[in-house]
Design a protein around this motif. Sequence first.
Motif, PDB file in Angstrom:
ATOM      1  N   ALA A   1      26.057  81.154 -17.781  1.00 56.91           N
ATOM      2  CA  ALA A   1      26.543  81.541 -19.111  1.00 56.91           C
ATOM      3  C   ALA A   1      27.950  81.019 -19.363  1.00 56.91           C
ATOM      4  N   VAL A   2      28.244  79.836 -18.796  1.00 57.97           N
ATOM      5  CA  VAL A   2      29.502  79.167 -19.120  1.00 57.97           C
ATOM      6  C   VAL A   2      29.326  78.495 -20.477  1.00 57.97           C
ATOM      7  N   GLU A   3      30.282  78.681 -21.359  1.00 57.60           N
ATOM      8  CA  GLU A   3      30.216  78.030 -22.667  1.00 57.60           C
ATOM      9  C   GLU A   3      30.932  76.693 -22.610  1.00 57.60           C
ATOM     10  N   ILE A   4      30.216  75.626 -22.926  1.00 54.65           N
ATOM     11  CA  ILE A   4      30.838  74.305 -23.049  1.00 54.65           C
ATOM     12  C   ILE A   4      31.345  74.190 -24.486  1.00 54.65           C
ATOM     13  N   ARG A   5      32.651  74.178 -24.638  1.00 61.43           N
ATOM     14  CA  ARG A   5      33.243  74.078 -25.974  1.00 61.43           C
ATOM     15  C   ARG A   5      33.851  72.689 -26.123  1.00 61.43           C
ATOM     16  N   VAL A   6      33.251  71.856 -26.949  1.00 61.48           N
ATOM     17  CA  VAL A   6      33.738  70.499 -27.160  1.00 61.48           C
ATOM     18  C   VAL A   6      34.815  70.530 -28.230  1.00 61.48           C
ATOM     19  N   ALA A   7      36.026  70.221 -27.819  1.00 64.05           N
ATOM     20  CA  ALA A   7      37.166  70.275 -28.747  1.00 64.05           C
ATOM     21  C   ALA A   7      38.277  69.379 -28.233  1.00 64.05           C
ATOM     22  N   ASP A   8      39.116  68.907 -29.149  1.00 62.27           N
ATOM     23  CA  ASP A   8      40.203  68.000 -28.790  1.00 62.27           C
ATOM     24  C   ASP A   8      41.182  68.655 -27.817  1.00 62.27           C
ATOM     25  N   ALA A   9      41.809  67.797 -27.023  1.00 59.65           N
ATOM     26  CA  ALA A   9      42.792  68.273 -26.052  1.00 59.65           C
ATOM     27  C   ALA A   9      44.130  68.506 -26.745  1.00 59.65           C
ATOM     28  N   ASN A  10      44.217  69.622 -27.446  1.00 63.91           N
ATOM     29  CA  ASN A  10      45.515  70.023 -27.985  1.00 63.91           C
ATOM     30  C   ASN A  10      45.736  71.505 -27.735  1.00 63.91           C
ATOM     31  N   GLU A  11      46.968  71.897 -27.783  1.00 59.12           N
ATOM     32  CA  GLU A  11      47.351  73.249 -27.358  1.00 59.12           C
ATOM     33  C   GLU A  11      46.672  74.322 -28.193  1.00 59.12           C
ATOM     34  N   ASP A  12      46.361  74.030 -29.441  1.00 59.68           N
ATOM     35  CA  ASP A  12      45.736  75.030 -30.315  1.00 59.68           C
ATOM     36  C   ASP A  12      44.366  75.466 -29.797  1.00 59.68           C
ATOM     37  N   LEU A  20      43.561  75.939 -26.656  1.00 61.42           N
ATOM     38  CA  LEU A  20      43.665  76.635 -25.367  1.00 61.42           C
ATOM     39  C   LEU A  20      43.614  78.142 -25.600  1.00 61.42           C
ATOM     40  N   ALA A  21      42.429  78.623 -25.922  1.00 61.79           N
ATOM     41  CA  ALA A  21      42.256  80.046 -26.248  1.00 61.79           C
ATOM     42  C   ALA A  21      42.194  80.890 -24.975  1.00 61.79           C
ATOM     43  N   ASP A  22      42.253  82.197 -25.148  1.00 58.09           N
ATOM     44  CA  ASP A  22      42.271  83.117 -24.012  1.00 58.09           C
ATOM     45  C   ASP A  22      40.986  83.105 -23.205  1.00 58.09           C
ATOM     46  N   ASP A  23      39.882  82.678 -23.846  1.00 61.67           N
ATOM     47  CA  ASP A  23      38.600  82.688 -23.135  1.00 61.67           C
ATOM     48  C   ASP A  23      38.334  81.386 -22.382  1.00 61.67           C
ATOM     49  N   VAL A  24      39.300  80.481 -22.393  1.00 60.32           N
ATOM     50  CA  VAL A  24      39.156  79.197 -21.683  1.00 60.32           C
ATOM     51  C   VAL A  24      39.667  79.336 -20.254  1.00 60.32           C
ATOM     52  N   PHE A  25      38.845  78.957 -19.268  1.00 56.16           N
ATOM     53  CA  PHE A  25      39.306  78.993 -17.873  1.00 56.16           C
ATOM     54  C   PHE A  25      39.741  77.617 -17.382  1.00 56.16           C
ATOM     55  N   ALA A  26      39.239  76.539 -18.017  1.00 58.69           N
ATOM     56  CA  ALA A  26      39.630  75.187 -17.604  1.00 58.69           C
ATOM     57  C   ALA A  26      39.295  74.206 -18.722  1.00 58.69           C
ATOM     58  N   ALA A  27      40.000  73.079 -18.698  1.00 61.37           N
ATOM     59  CA  ALA A  27      39.756  71.999 -19.654  1.00 61.37           C
ATOM     60  C   ALA A  27      39.362  70.742 -18.889  1.00 61.37           C
ATOM     61  N   PHE A  28      38.605  69.871 -19.558  1.00 67.24           N
ATOM     62  CA  PHE A  28      38.105  68.658 -18.914  1.00 67.24           C
ATOM     63  C   PHE A  28      38.382  67.448 -19.806  1.00 67.24           C
ATOM     64  N   LEU A  29      39.021  66.433 -19.219  1.00 64.59           N
ATOM     65  CA  LEU A  29      39.451  65.240 -19.946  1.00 64.59           C
ATOM     66  C   LEU A  29      38.887  63.987 -19.293  1.00 64.59           C
ATOM     67  N   GLN A  30      38.821  62.893 -20.061  1.00 62.86           N
ATOM     68  CA  GLN A  30      38.436  61.581 -19.520  1.00 62.86           C
ATOM     69  C   GLN A  30      39.650  60.664 -19.636  1.00 62.86           C
ATOM     70  N   ALA A  90      48.454  74.138 -20.793  1.00 59.82           N
ATOM     71  CA  ALA A  90      47.303  74.816 -20.191  1.00 59.82           C
ATOM     72  C   ALA A  90      47.733  75.655 -19.003  1.00 59.82           C
ATOM     73  N   HIS A  91      48.557  75.072 -18.139  1.00 58.35           N
ATOM     74  CA  HIS A  91      49.014  75.802 -16.958  1.00 58.35           C
ATOM     75  C   HIS A  91      49.834  77.027 -17.337  1.00 58.35           C
ATOM     76  N   ALA A  92      50.588  76.922 -18.403  1.00 61.52           N
ATOM     77  CA  ALA A  92      51.390  78.066 -18.861  1.00 61.52           C
ATOM     78  C   ALA A  92      50.506  79.242 -19.249  1.00 61.52           C
ATOM     79  N   LYS A  93      49.256  78.951 -19.608  1.00 62.51           N
ATOM     80  CA  LYS A  93      48.322  80.009 -19.991  1.00 62.51           C
ATOM     81  C   LYS A  93      47.327  80.327 -18.868  1.00 62.51           C
ATOM     82  N   GLY A  94      47.575  79.776 -17.661  1.00 62.46           N
ATOM     83  CA  GLY A  94      46.682  80.039 -16.536  1.00 62.46           C
ATOM     84  C   GLY A  94      45.386  79.265 -16.593  1.00 62.46           C
ATOM     85  N   ILE A  95      45.366  78.213 -17.393  1.00 62.55           N
ATOM     86  CA  ILE A  95      44.166  77.387 -17.554  1.00 62.55           C
ATOM     87  C   ILE A  95      44.299  76.127 -16.694  1.00 62.55           C
TER      88      ILE A  95
END
Length: 957
Positions: free
Chosen positions: A190-201, A203-213, A231-236
């Motif tokens: 039940a991990v949600e894959i949220r496709v969204a641009d890599a910008n600080e906006d 980085l919501a509270d429900d995000v545990f990690a981000a993935f970039l190419q 991201a690190h500032a928010k524990g992501i």
Amino acid sequence: MSNVYYQEKFEDRHNGPSSTDVEEMLNVLGVSSLDELIEQTVPAQIRRKPLNLPNALSEVAYLEKIAQIAEKNKVFKSYIGQGYFDVILPGVIQRNVFENPGWYTQYTPYQAEIAQGRLQALLNFQTVVTDFTGLEIANASLLDEATAAAEAMFMLYSARKNKAANVFLVSPNVYPQTLDVLNTRAVPFAVEIRVADANEDNLADDVFAAFLQYPAADGSVADYAAFTAAAHAKGIKVAVAADLMSLALLTPPGEWGADVVVGNSQRFGVPMGFGGPHAAFFATKEEYKRNIPGRIIGVTSDSNGEYALRMALQTREQHIRRDKASSNICTAQALLAIMASFYAVYHGPKGIQKIASRINDLAKLADKAIQALGYEQVNATYFDTLRFNVGEQAVGGIKSEALNNGLNFFYNGTVVGISIDETTTFEDIKTIVRVFAKVKGIAQDEVDLTDFVNALGSSIPAELVRTSAYLTHPNFNSYHSEHEMLRYIKSLEAKDLSLCHSMIPLGSCTMKLNATTEMVPVTWARFGGLHPFAPADQTSGYMHMINELNDWLCEITGFAKMSFQPNSGAQGEYAGLMVIDAYHKSRGEGHRNICLIPASAHGTNPASASMAGQKVVVVKTDEKGNIDVEDLRAKAIEYAANLNSLMVTYPSTHGVFEETIIEICNIIHENGGQVYMDGANMNAQVGLTSPGFIGADVCHLNLHKTFCIPHGGGGPGMGPIGVAAHLVPFLPNHKVVEISGDEGITAVSAAPFGSASILLISHAYIAMMGAEGLTAATKTAILNANYIKTRLESYYPVLYSGTNDRCAHEMILDCRGFKNFGIEVADIAKRLMDYGFHAPTVSFPVAGTLMVEPTESESKPELDRFCDALIAIRQEIAAVEAGEVEQVNNALKNAPHTAAVVTADEWDRPYSRQTAAYPLPYLKVSKFWPSVGRVNESQGDRTLICSCPPIEAYAEA
């Protein structure tokens, strides 16, 4: 009698025992014929009718046939990119590694003392990865980039501090095949894959990690340092898929804060092969060293205090932790990682810098020249990939003209993508530019690139230009002439025991002949040079071969269709369970989540079930090692409302044809479940029975076991799945190349057909063996196993056997009683090295035992040599039992014995040098010397060193 119709049978080359040998072995077993032995071994109720396959081809005839099939493939110059690039494989690596059975027939290096060569090559690979990514620790390869990304997602999900966070934020600019696999792996948890641009906006509270190419899928290069810090500032946490070659010029992700970096080492000298095999990489921070999936090679010392290597930490952790495992990985891509590491050794830092710079310069040249024609190039920054927005009117003309010139570009609407690789030349750029020029109506003789060569400028932002050093270790700065490289490769090869030296009698691993003729077509350019996303009309040869293999394997297994996408056995397990789950969901029964697994099952079974979101319920086994049918029935009835499946291995993991298997399958079906059969022991089924005939619904096949793909020192493997007709609609699809229907599950691997190029090996094996040869191979495998059992059972208790006291293709020797006299099963394993043998499977599936599988390709003299060795070792144990030899200081406890120890000036051991090194006469004719003494496992785990240390520094430490 005339010999005009004589044709040599490949079967006689593959199966080891001669007809005379077979007669002698049958006499030892007390049976009159091979068929009588099979009647005593394989239950009558599961025996199938003979296989219906084409007549067997000779080796010469097969090579002629496959050459004709290869001609159907069109090898165009590929500029498609998307994670796959054409390469130049140095001849010294192709001939001496890729085509060398001294490298490709090795087993996974669980017995470190006779695997120091490939362990060093894999340590080199880890060093390459840590150096290029800028991170602290790397593993010894994973299956492909997409599944490595999925492993990163799951590792970070499991280690997250905020347990309420379930969103994996994925940049829209990742490779589509990677996103496809991420979607597959996310569903069970039940991990949600949220496709969204890599910008600080985002980085919501429900995000545990981000993935970039990096560079992005479209080729652009962006600075993610600020995003990562936010991201690190928010524990992501931040995971990155990176192009290894680009990191010679780009700032490593580790230097701008990435927590995990994954990718594919294919660009380091490994052919595309229509999608694989290629070694993925996985690098991370020191804090995750006990979470990182796959295998890690670490530095330690041996019993003599010398430098030594071994697999570290969670070696085969899925077998230890079972359904609690964080990964089900079993097969890696060791051979391909070794090739990539040798590529880095051969070229060194300066050579790779030149290759990367040349790729970048040629891309810049194409950029300037095509823009000068009036086209818009979209990427302001890039390493090797350009995007031209050519408009609707021009795109068709460019595509047509490119194909006329034998070129494949990447097309996305009106955008034409061009990815440059190390095979690209100045002349190739001229050809590309002429394609674009012709569509503009500009004549070829008007195209001149000389004005652009000296004014290329930079395509990489100044803040992302790499300044840190890499590949500084002497291993990458010493072997740049071919002669030195050849000697380095051979020096490592000489430290490893492979099938070139002796049988590798590993139970459940089926280390059989990998015939030269089977291997030959894999290195042909018409198979190696194809991009997995090449247009369909260029890949007819591959599809011809794959379709034939599909039909043959369906006949062998009794199934309706195969999927070749899973590129390891564990991947096949996972894919099969996901297909079953999709089937249940299609019937409105998505709540079914109970998977029954016998206590004797492979550790990957419960690990795969857990990865697929199933709750594992263990079924008991009886005192004979068989599934406890009444316990199975009780649990199937108890969980009937939620029963998803049963995972069963047949013959059993204990090496027995259980006679209740049809009843077992019926019980599961009666209670609403599906039967998943583990194909690890298919070598005992082919031609005699089949999963489909028995009643299974899905089964994976270890092509690197039964169907002759080499183990490669720990990979490549292939784990295709076969399914019954009702499961066909749910077989894996693929985002880029559609291969299944609308109901098909999303991809389980990066390439549509997995490691497609090595399917040729299994295709060759089946084509040359034919129905009679394959059936004879199975019978011979059972004969060889029972011959060893009969020779050894008066020396070692055999733990389980069938109704008529026969084993299947493998058996378990019980060594637990020796512990009373201080002798551990590991001591027997190490002592076997002194006799020139790799140990059988140690302590699996029962602790303190040896599981032996000889395979059909071993001859009677080799079987006798192995039996003689184990009998001699038993006599050494008897001397300890009798008190004739002390328990602590003896040949078993001190094994293995190196040449340096045996030839040292001093010898203070209570047995002779002759006993240590030459305990049986055959060793004086041919002796394999372990290169190190017994490896210190715990020291290496306490002080984990998993990249190449300076030898001086290590010695001082």
